[in-house]
Design a protein around this motif. Sequence first.
Motif, short mmCIF file in Angstrom:
data_model
loop_
_atom_site.label_atom_id
_atom_site.label_comp_id
_atom_site.label_asym_id
_atom_site.label_seq_id
_atom_site.Cartn_x
_atom_site.Cartn_y
_atom_site.Cartn_z
N ALA A 63 4.88 15.44 -9.11
CA ALA A 63 5.78 14.75 -10.06
C ALA A 63 6.99 15.32 -9.72
N VAL A 64 8.45 14.24 -9.62
CA VAL A 64 9.50 14.82 -9.33
C VAL A 64 10.23 15.22 -10.92
N GLU A 65 10.54 16.25 -10.92
CA GLU A 65 11.13 16.88 -12.24
C GLU A 65 12.75 16.44 -12.36
N SER A 108 4.00 -2.57 -11.46
CA SER A 108 4.47 -2.67 -12.88
C SER A 108 3.97 -1.34 -13.51
N SER A 109 3.65 -0.27 -12.91
CA SER A 109 3.39 0.92 -13.62
C SER A 109 1.84 0.65 -14.38
N VAL A 110 0.96 -0.10 -13.93
CA VAL A 110 -0.34 -0.18 -14.35
C VAL A 110 -1.01 0.94 -13.69
N ARG A 170 15.26 11.19 -12.36
CA ARG A 170 16.37 10.08 -12.31
C ARG A 170 15.76 9.11 -11.15
N GLU A 171 15.64 7.90 -11.67
CA GLU A 171 15.28 6.87 -10.94
C GLU A 171 16.47 5.94 -10.43
N ILE A 172 16.49 5.59 -9.23
CA ILE A 172 17.70 4.65 -8.64
C ILE A 172 16.90 3.61 -7.64
N ASP A 192 1.00 -1.41 -0.02
CA ASP A 192 0.01 0.22 0.04
C ASP A 192 1.02 1.40 -0.08
N LYS A 193 0.87 1.98 -1.22
CA LYS A 193 1.86 3.03 -1.31
C LYS A 193 1.56 4.19 -0.27
N TYR A 194 0.53 4.38 0.26
CA TYR A 194 0.11 5.28 1.14
C TYR A 194 0.44 4.90 2.72
N ASP A 224 8.94 -0.49 -20.67
CA ASP A 224 10.25 -0.34 -20.26
C ASP A 224 10.93 -1.57 -19.34
N LYS A 225 9.95 -1.97 -18.46
CA LYS A 225 10.42 -2.82 -17.43
C LYS A 225 10.32 -4.35 -17.84
N TYR A 226 9.57 -4.82 -18.68
CA TYR A 226 9.66 -6.06 -19.17
C TYR A 226 9.70 -6.36 -20.62
N ILE A 269 -0.89 10.59 -10.92
CA ILE A 269 -1.93 9.91 -10.38
C ILE A 269 -1.55 8.26 -10.36
N LYS A 270 -1.87 7.66 -9.36
CA LYS A 270 -1.28 6.29 -9.31
C LYS A 270 -2.37 5.47 -8.31
N PRO A 271 -2.80 4.21 -8.77
CA PRO A 271 -3.34 3.28 -7.97
C PRO A 271 -2.69 3.12 -6.52
N ASN A 300 10.31 6.14 -3.32
CA ASN A 300 9.19 6.06 -4.12
C ASN A 300 8.28 4.93 -3.47
N GLU A 301 8.96 3.76 -3.65
CA GLU A 301 8.14 2.60 -3.31
C GLU A 301 8.98 1.42 -2.86
N ILE A 302 8.44 0.30 -2.46
CA ILE A 302 9.21 -0.88 -1.99
C ILE A 302 8.46 -1.94 -2.60
N ILE A 333 7.16 8.37 -17.78
CA ILE A 333 7.46 7.41 -16.59
C ILE A 333 7.90 6.15 -17.10
N LEU A 334 8.37 5.42 -15.99
CA LEU A 334 8.89 4.03 -16.23
C LEU A 334 7.69 3.05 -16.63
N SER A 335 7.59 2.55 -17.73
CA SER A 335 6.35 2.05 -18.00
C SER A 335 6.57 0.57 -18.11
N1 ADP Z 1 6.15 11.45 -7.96
C1 ADP Z 1 6.53 10.94 -9.29
N2 ADP Z 1 7.23 11.83 -9.98
C2 ADP Z 1 7.65 11.28 -11.13
N3 ADP Z 1 7.68 10.17 -11.80
C3 ADP Z 1 7.03 9.33 -10.78
C4 ADP Z 1 6.34 9.66 -9.70
N4 ADP Z 1 5.82 8.29 -9.09
C5 ADP Z 1 5.90 7.36 -10.10
N5 ADP Z 1 6.65 7.96 -11.24
C6 ADP Z 1 6.78 7.16 -12.53
O1 ADP Z 1 6.18 6.15 -12.42
C7 ADP Z 1 6.70 4.94 -12.44
C8 ADP Z 1 5.73 3.92 -11.74
O2 ADP Z 1 5.31 4.24 -10.47
P1 ADP Z 1 5.46 3.52 -9.19
O3 ADP Z 1 5.02 4.30 -8.07
O4 ADP Z 1 6.94 3.32 -8.79
O5 ADP Z 1 4.45 2.17 -9.21
P2 ADP Z 1 4.81 0.81 -9.57
O6 ADP Z 1 4.43 -0.02 -8.35
O7 ADP Z 1 3.64 0.41 -10.66
O8 ADP Z 1 6.07 0.44 -9.93
C9 ADP Z 1 8.01 5.14 -11.76
O9 ADP Z 1 9.11 4.00 -12.08
C10 ADP Z 1 8.67 6.47 -12.27
O10 ADP Z 1 8.79 6.26 -13.58
#
Ligand code: ADP
Length: 396
Positions: free
Chosen positions: A227-229, A195-197, A232-234, A141-143, A264-266, A188-190, A336-338, A259-261
């Motif tokens: 959105a982070v401008e 997997s970026s769905v 870069r994702e690490i 749960d991202k929240y 991109d991932k798979y 906006i995200k679920p 961002n997430e685990i 965004i990392l779609s």
């Molecule tokens: N706050 C944010 N700012 C910029 N890009 C974001 C942000 N949140 C998510 N993204 C983009 O969306 C992608 C998927 O989001 P993420 O929260 O990692 O969900 P998932 O669990 O589906 O991987 C991230 O890898 C990133 O590219």
Amino acid sequence: MKTTVGFFFGGNSVEHEVSIISCVQAMQNTNKEKYNIIPIYIAKNKKMYYSEHFFNIENFKNISELLKKAVPVFLTIENNSVVIKAQKDSVFKKFKPIALDVAFPVVHGTNCEDGSLQGYFELLGIPYVGCDVLASALGMDKYMFKLALKEKNVPVLNCITFTSNEYTENSEKIIENIEKNIGYPLIIKPQNLGSSVGISKVENIDELKEAILLAQNFALNILAEKAVENLREINCSVVGYYDEFEASECEEPIMQDKILSYEDKYLSGGKNSKDAKTEGSKGMSSLSRKLPADITAEQKALIQKYAVESFKAIGGHGVARIDFLMNDKTKEIFVNEINTIPGSLAFYLWEASGIPYSELITKLIKLAFKRQRNKENLSFSINTNILNGNFGGLKK
Ligand SMILES: Nc1ncnc2c1ncn2[C@@H]1O[C@H](COP(=O)(O)OP(=O)(O)O)[C@@H](O)[C@H]1O
Ligand SMILES: [Mg+2]
């Protein structure tokens, strides 16, 4: 004697297919001298199956054909062991029950990675690899994950959470709140997918409305965050248990768009992936990436520290991948997430840290037994004569 490991994969999740790839890779890299490997596939209809054919990814190209050859099984307890048995109505009458010593879930997403499958293992009393119910649920749960990190002063982006119903009833107010307190560009995200769905980056009100409609298809709770401008994702992986954690090398995934779609991932067929005898997509290990990430030693140390703190904050166990968002101009870093069961179990990050995949798997199985031993020292029953008493006195 060999230890029998039940690998569970599939599941009723949007990451079902990714889990198949992750699990086949994991089984191929498990030490066969130490372990008997028993693949247990949870089909989309939630039935469990066992088959020797599950070791080959090619066979999953036609799942309905594959399942005709597979034994529909269920888990039960016989002679104090957890066993898989053929379903009574199946044609596989001669299938002998197989006793499992430990369960290894390689599932991703809701209804499995989120504590559901872990709860089932708890109920059966079988040792299992990875996070327990609470850590899995917090990680999914991202929240809730953000709340756990805020408590430990690990940097996360502020967000607004709302339910799909709240939005349907009060969309104007929610949009006003998001525009006022978050502002564009935003994401906006679920709240609990992977997997970026269902994730969108939006720049204006029309895109915002469209993005919420999309997210509503996938989750009952939705998150809006800045959105982070200059993004870069690490990513960094952590392995461990209780208060012994170790962080891996860091990677920088390469994205093709805003965004990392999912693609991109798979589906990008990256160069740094390890051939796990799986043709076609290789799951998370096929992502195009810089490994090690091109960051300073200080940035790397900080990311590794936050990664460990994040895993610890949810009470993590096993292996996780913690994903960071970095603004390359301001150098701000946010967790961002685990992923408590990361794609490909993040083996490529451990290989880059000098630990071969089979060693990682052995370590995870050992950690599962360690937790079980620690749990067995706890008391789960108390001596009581309550059942001999007068039930009229029972208040609750
Ligand atoms: N706050 C944010 N700012 C910029 N890009 C974001 C942000 N949140 C998510 N993204 C983009 O969306 C992608 C998927 O989001 P993420 O929260 O990692 O969900 P998932 O669990 O589906 O991987 C991230 O890898 C990133 O590219
Ligand atoms: Mg992600």
